[in-house]
Every structure is written in structure tokens, then in C-alpha cells.
Design a protein around this motif. Structure first.
Motif, PDB file in Angstrom:
ATOM      1  N   GLU A   1       0.802  -1.216   0.000  1.00  0.00           N
ATOM      2  CA  GLU A   1       0.000   0.000   0.000  1.00  0.00           C
ATOM      3  C   GLU A   1       0.840   1.274   0.000  1.00  0.00           C
ATOM      4  O   GLU A   1       0.507   2.247  -0.664  1.00  0.00           O
ATOM      5  N   ARG A   2       1.901   1.270   0.832  1.00  0.00           N
ATOM      6  CA  ARG A   2       2.641   2.527   1.022  1.00  0.00           C
ATOM      7  C   ARG A   2       4.092   2.482   0.579  1.00  0.00           C
ATOM      8  O   ARG A   2       4.796   3.477   0.689  1.00  0.00           O
ATOM      9  N   GLY A   3       4.539   1.348   0.089  1.00  0.00           N
ATOM     10  CA  GLY A   3       5.946   1.256  -0.292  1.00  0.00           C
ATOM     11  C   GLY A   3       6.825   0.980   0.911  1.00  0.00           C
ATOM     12  O   GLY A   3       6.374   1.011   2.057  1.00  0.00           O
TER      13      GLY A   3
ATOM     14  N   GLY B   1       7.628   4.252   2.958  1.00  0.00           N
ATOM     15  CA  GLY B   1       6.400   4.820   3.478  1.00  0.00           C
ATOM     16  C   GLY B   1       5.712   3.963   4.529  1.00  0.00           C
ATOM     17  O   GLY B   1       4.746   4.383   5.155  1.00  0.00           O
TER      18      GLY B   1
END
Lengths: 219, 219, 219, 219
Positions: B36-38, B41
Motif C-alpha cells: 500500500e505505502r511502499g 512509506g
DNA sequence: GATGAATGAGCTTTCATTCAT
DNA sequence: GATGAATGAAAGCTCATTCAT
């Protein structure tokens, strides 16, 4: 903003004020950094260094990192969307030719602009920037789908294409282009085989046009 | 890494269920977060919370964040690569049928496993993890290319396909599957149209098989 | 395990978890720092050092610097407001005695709590924290005025005080206390003469009571 | 600091005026900013904007922010100290009248100059500027105490006041004026009740003179 | 004199990592 | 094994200060 007096500079200045140039240079540096490391993985120090300025300078032109990121995406996208728009309004070719032209136009854009990094960037970062998703879906994806879908429908109407499922076919048509862009920025820098967009597109055009053609005898 | 300290209970049980499941639960939580956020992240706090443990616990099973990331990718990939391997050794079908089967197999994998997030993850993060590129190129891409390329070459040899440019055609064949996986995890969560893999693959199979067929009269 | 020399405190622990104590300790340290250097002039490093923790620890208990500042003011103020409330409900003394008691109560508070730094802090920082002004005006100033004003009015009604202008007289009554608090924290640390609150208050009580009395001869 | 170079233009040019006024305008702008937000909380950008110049211009007149701050305090204080000095040398009035005159003089100063912000500024910033404390204690506080103390002692000697504790009484006399100044700049901008210095001083004079009088009946 | 783009030191804030419990 | 309070390095951001124009 206000109209800035032209800076006619003679040579010999140690550094010049380049208020007009800086934002673009910074965006370009940021585009590369974000493209390589992603939003969170990019340090503003790196962006600044690549742009040839210091960190503080970034804040003269962009409110914060997120603002810079959004500027990078929209500033790169907008002018290219305009170019695509012009394609839309071109004279109507027969659908198969239009499809081929469109794909060859993509090759040109791919090889002459830095636009090709944007799909990777957007795909990677939408999870962190929902507005980015909305913008991209609406401005790029929906338009692209409408464009290709229009040609396909016209091809069916005009008897060039058989009765195919338009929505799904769009993916078959454009997917190789998307994959090529992602490939270039994700795998080629790390030594994978290179994809040649020209050969690839010509091969793909033939497959697609044969695949969409009316004569089913081939099967 | 995994310390092979013998930890037999006095009742002889070798494995404690809970202890045994923790790493998998954590990897699963991490897979979702990273997807979802890397990598950068994603906060380990979030991974821990999603896994139902505390941050410190992560370090009982993984050396650090990077180690966890690599474990996630390889642990998810390895068993699925094995499944693909088994396909390779199956009885030889005619090339067109083999291609269709392969694509339908992909749909099954896509709909029944969480594997589909990996392309996004890998594409997003190779910039930060060069070894990941090497691993993925070698273990997934090269194998996949060899698999599809082999079928295509066989099809040419056996007269089912015309003389096509194999390397480029591979992209035309697999690109829609890749795009569908990226799409699912990048755009569908943000409200874009949904791609139906079943319809899409059937449409694509027909286009590809027609497109690769010998009879050129259709054009 | 490795042979690591454990640095144990006298109680044998290198450090202890003191989740219950930490917030108060940090607030206290912050109160001193903010009192000395103001909000903007205080570095969180200094607060942390004075509290015997590191900077990061502050963020376990307070969202940010501003949150810490507000916590300091309100946490210090609230319990002391409660103490003042109790004074309000005390048995009704004759007004002159009530006034004297009130002022002596202030001396006690002044000498036994750290409350005395708050006027300086509030006066210095209301410009940057408008909500602080609102809170302080409503919770402290208005209540204080009501308290003193009530006594003065009662004194007039009961014939102990002459017909004075109550609102203005309140200032004459309380101003020396305020000045003493500011003085202590602004000038005494820099070598000015010291103000002795006990003597000062006794002197002030006599001046005020004589100054307000109807029949001064009675004194 | 202030070089009082006479700049009478021999040709009567008016444009020198602007240059001459800049420092004062900047100091005034700075006084307001420092008064509102404190030293650290004030940005030179804000001072510059309020003074109608740019940030760089400030450095033509002041070495740095601290230099500007000190200039603001001393330039505002010095001329007003001189005015107070003149009061000292005035003809000797009876002590009660002198006290009343002094307080009324304060009202005038309070209402006609910007001096009233200085107590707040000094109280807020002495923690960061020890020299400021020294300067203020010596130049303002000590002189003020000497002035009021002198009157009180004379009043005792001449039989107008009873035998009071002079040092402490000074506070009772001047505190309301100090509080009024702080009040004006800290609470009035945020909606608290307004203090009227005229009424307040008249009320206070009567309280003080009655409070100090030997034979209050005389009033 | 005046400007304001550019700088960089210093601050606030975050978060992977550690370790006493 | 599991916890989570504590850490501290690293990053984002601010703003006093400089200097070419």
C-alpha cells in the motif's frame, strides 16, 4: 505573479538569479529522484543537489515536499495531456490506421520526453496520495480509454474489426506500452534485457490488427 | 536469521503453533503495508499493529526492516514460482492451447493468492533494492519469458503460429496480465473502473491466438 | 550472550520505565525552560536534558512542542484554580480580614508552588497563543476579579469600606502580588534587589485597609 | 549607536528625509513585532514588511537581529528616561502632591507614547538577554525606585506620611501602573476588560494617600 | 542604498532500533 | 518469547544572514 524584468546578464557572473528557471530545474531533478526512489525514499537534499541548489532553495518555490511532488506530476502531465488532446482532434483515419498511428505516436513520446517515468511514479505512490489517484484516473486513464475505445468502436462500426468486447480489448491494446514504460525505469537500470519500443510496437500492431480483424478463418 | 536452537517441549512437541505462525502473520501484514505505502512509506508500527503484535516482536523474527522486506518478497514468490515450475513440466499441449491454459492459470493465481501485489511492490522498490531487481529478473522475469517464449517457438515450429518476432510477442502476450495486477492494487482502491480478469483473459486469448495465426487473409 | 558490562544504577537497573512519572517530570522541566526563555526561545533538547530524557522521549507523551506548552500551562493552573475555589467557599469573614487572608494565602502559594512563573509565561506568550489568552482571562483573571471584587463590595455593604470604585480598586489590591511574581522570575535571577513577599504583603495590607477604611481613625 | 549627524540639505532637498527616517521606522516596526511575539517569535520578514522595506534593508541599519532588538529597547527608553529625569529636578512639591503628580505623569506617558510595551518586552526577554536585565535594572528600575522612594522618605520626614516601610511601599505605589501596561498589551488585544488608566490612577492615588497618611482625616 | 534569491545552521519531528523488564 | 519505553540518527522545515545585482 508579476511580470519580472528581463535579466539581461553579461557573462562573468558567479551565479545568477534564475527565478524563472529554477522551478523547472527543481521539478526535473525531483522527477528523477522520485522516479528512482519513490516519494518517501527521496531526500530533499538529493533533489537539491541534483538541481544544483541547496535544500532551502526548494522552499522558495514549493511549500513542502508534498507540494513539490504534486507539482512534478501535474506539471509534467498537463502539457503532455494537451499534446494527446491534439491527436484526438486529428482527421479521421480508418480505425486500423488510427490505432497504428496512436501506438507510433506513443513511441515518439516515449523516446523524446521524460513522461515515461510517470506511470511508475503514479503506480508506486497512489497509496500515499489519494488525490493523485483521482487526478490520474480522470485526466489520463479515462481519456486514454475513451480515445482507444472510440477508435475500436469506430472500427467495429465501419466493418474493420469484428464484434469484440471493447473495454477489455483496450487493455490488450495499450498494456504493452505501459509495461514498456515501467520496464524501462524499473528493470533496465538493473541489467535486464532492453525492450525496443519501435520493434515492439510494430510487432504489437500486427498482432492486434490481425487479432481484431473480421476474418476468423485463421483460427 | 533463524536460530536453530532446539526447542522441544518436554511433551515432545516440536512446534508450537503460535510461534510457528508468527513469522507468516508478520510477513503477510508487511506485504499489505509495503504494497500500500511502499517500503519507506511503511512504518514498522503499522506492520506490527496489523500483525497483532508489538514493534519489538518484529525483531525476534527479522533482523531489520530491510530483512523483513526481502523475506516478504522471497517468501511470497518462491512457492508460487514452484507452482509455475510444475506447469512447465506438464504434458505438451498444442501451443495455442498451452498459451490459453497458461493465461487461465494466471487468472486462478491472481484470484486465489496475494501474489498479485508483488509486481507493484517490485516495480516500486527496485530503485532502492538493487538485489531485488537481480532476484526478480532472474527468478521471475527470465523464467516467465522462457516459458512463454518456449510455447511461442513451439507454435511456430509446429505450424500453429506464423513467423513472429518471439521476444517482442512475449510482451504482447503477458502485458495485460501485468497491467491488471498493477491496476488492481493502484487504481481500483481509489475508485477507478474494475478490470475483470476472467473476461479480460478470454478476450485477450482470442486476440492473441487470432493475431498469431498463420492465415493472413484477415488483414 | 556477550559479555557486556551492565551499567546498573544503584538500584541495579540501567534505566527504569517510568511511564507514570515521566509526563510530570517533563512538564516541570518544560515549565522552567519556557519560563526562562519563552516558547520560541526554548529548545526541546534543553527541556529533554533538564527532564533527564532525550528529545524523542518528549514525543511519547506530547504531540509536539505546542501541545507540551499548553499542557504545562493547563496542568499547572488547573489544580491551583481548584485550590482557589476552595477559598471562595470558605466561611465569611469580615471583608478586611478576608482581604488580608486572601493576600496571605497568595504568599503561601507563591512560596510553596511553582505557580508564580505562570503570569510571566502567559504575559509573554499570549501574543503567540490566542487560545491561551482566552483560557487565562476566563479561568484566572475573571475569577480573581470576581473574588476580590466580591470582598470589596461586601466590605462596602457592611460598612467596613468607603464607597470606592470597585473595579479599579481591585487592581490596586492585587497588582503588587502580580509584580512580585514577575519580578522574581525576570529580575531577581539577574541580580536586582529581592522582594520579600511576606513583608511586602503585610505592608500592602495595611496601606490598602487604611486606604479603603471609612473611619481611618479606627485603625 | 545613533549617529546624530545633522543632515540639513544645503539645497533643501527633501529626499534625504526618507533615508533619515528609515532606522526609526524599522525600530518602530520591530518594537511592535517584538512586543507582540517576543524576540525569538519575531521574523525579520515580518519586521521588514511592517516597516515597508525588504529584509536585506534591515542589515543596512542594524548588524543583526539582536542588535536591532537592543536598539529598539534603548532607543525607546533613553528619551523617556530623560523626560523622567526632568521630573526629578522639578520644584519640590509636598510629597503627597508629588506622588499624585508622578502618577498622573505616568498616565500621560502611557497614553501618548509607545513606551508602555517595554515592560512586557523586557520582562519577557530578560531570560534571553542578560545585559538587557542589567541595563533595565540600572537605568529604569533603580531610578524609578529612587524617585518614588525619595518622595516617600520626604513625606515621612515632613510629617505627611506615617512611618512606613519605604522599600515595600514603593511596590504598592507603582504596581498598578506596571500591571496596567502589561494588561494593555497582553490581555486587551484578546478581549479582556479594558483598564482605564485615568480612573485607575485617580482611584489609586486616593487609596495610597489615605493609606500612607498620618492623619487620614486631613483628606 | 535597496533588493531578494540563495544559503546553511539549527531546530522540530519521525521512526527504526535497542533493551530492561 | 513478548513488550514498549527509550533512544538517536536522519530527515523535513525555518529563517537569520549574505551578496550579486
Amino acid at each position: 505573479m508579476t511580470s519580472k524584468i528581463k535579466q539581461r546578464g553579461k557573462d562573468g557572473r558567479r551565479w545568477r538569479r534564475r527565478k524563472d528557471k529554477r522551478p523547472g530545474e527543481i521539478r526535473m531533478a525531483a522527477l528523477e529522484c522520485f522516479g528512482e526512489r519513490g516519494f518517501a525514499g527521496t531526500r530533499l537534499d538529493d533533489v537539491a543537489e541534483r538541481a544544483g541548489v541547496t535544500k532551502g532553495t526548494l522552499y522558495l518555490y514549493f511549500q513542502n515536499k508534498e507540494d513539490l511532488f504534486k507539482a512534478v506530476v501535474s506539471e509534467e502531465l498537463v502539457p503532455n495531456i494537451v499534446r494527446i488532446e491534439s491527436l484526438l482532434s486529428e482527421k479521421e483515419l480508418p480505425a486500423p490506421e488510427a490505432l497504428a498511428q496512436l501506438m507510433r505516436f506513443w513511441v515518439k513520446t516515449f523516446t523524446t520526453t521524460r513522461l515515461s517515468i510517470l506511470p511508475k511514479l503514479v503506480i508506486s505512490e497512489v497509496g500515499n496520495f489519494p488525490e493523485l489517484a483521482e487526478f490520474y484516473i480522470h485526466e489520463v486513464i479515462d481519456r486514454g480509454f475513451a480515445l482507444v475505445g472510440g477508435i475500436l468502436r469506430r472500427g467495429i462500426d465501419e466493418g474493420d474489426f469484428r464484434e469484440i468486447n471493447v473495454e477489455e480489448t483496450i487493455i490488450s491494446v495499450i498494456a504493452p506500452a505501459i509495461v514498456t514504460m515501467l520496464w524501462k525505469h524499473s528493470f533496465e537500470p538493473h541489467g535486464s534485457r532492453k525492450l525496443d519500443p519501435v520493434t515492439l510496437v510494430e510487432t504489437h500492431i500486427e498482432i492486434i490488427l490481425r487479432g481484431l480483424g473480421r476474418n476468423p478463418a485463421a483460427l
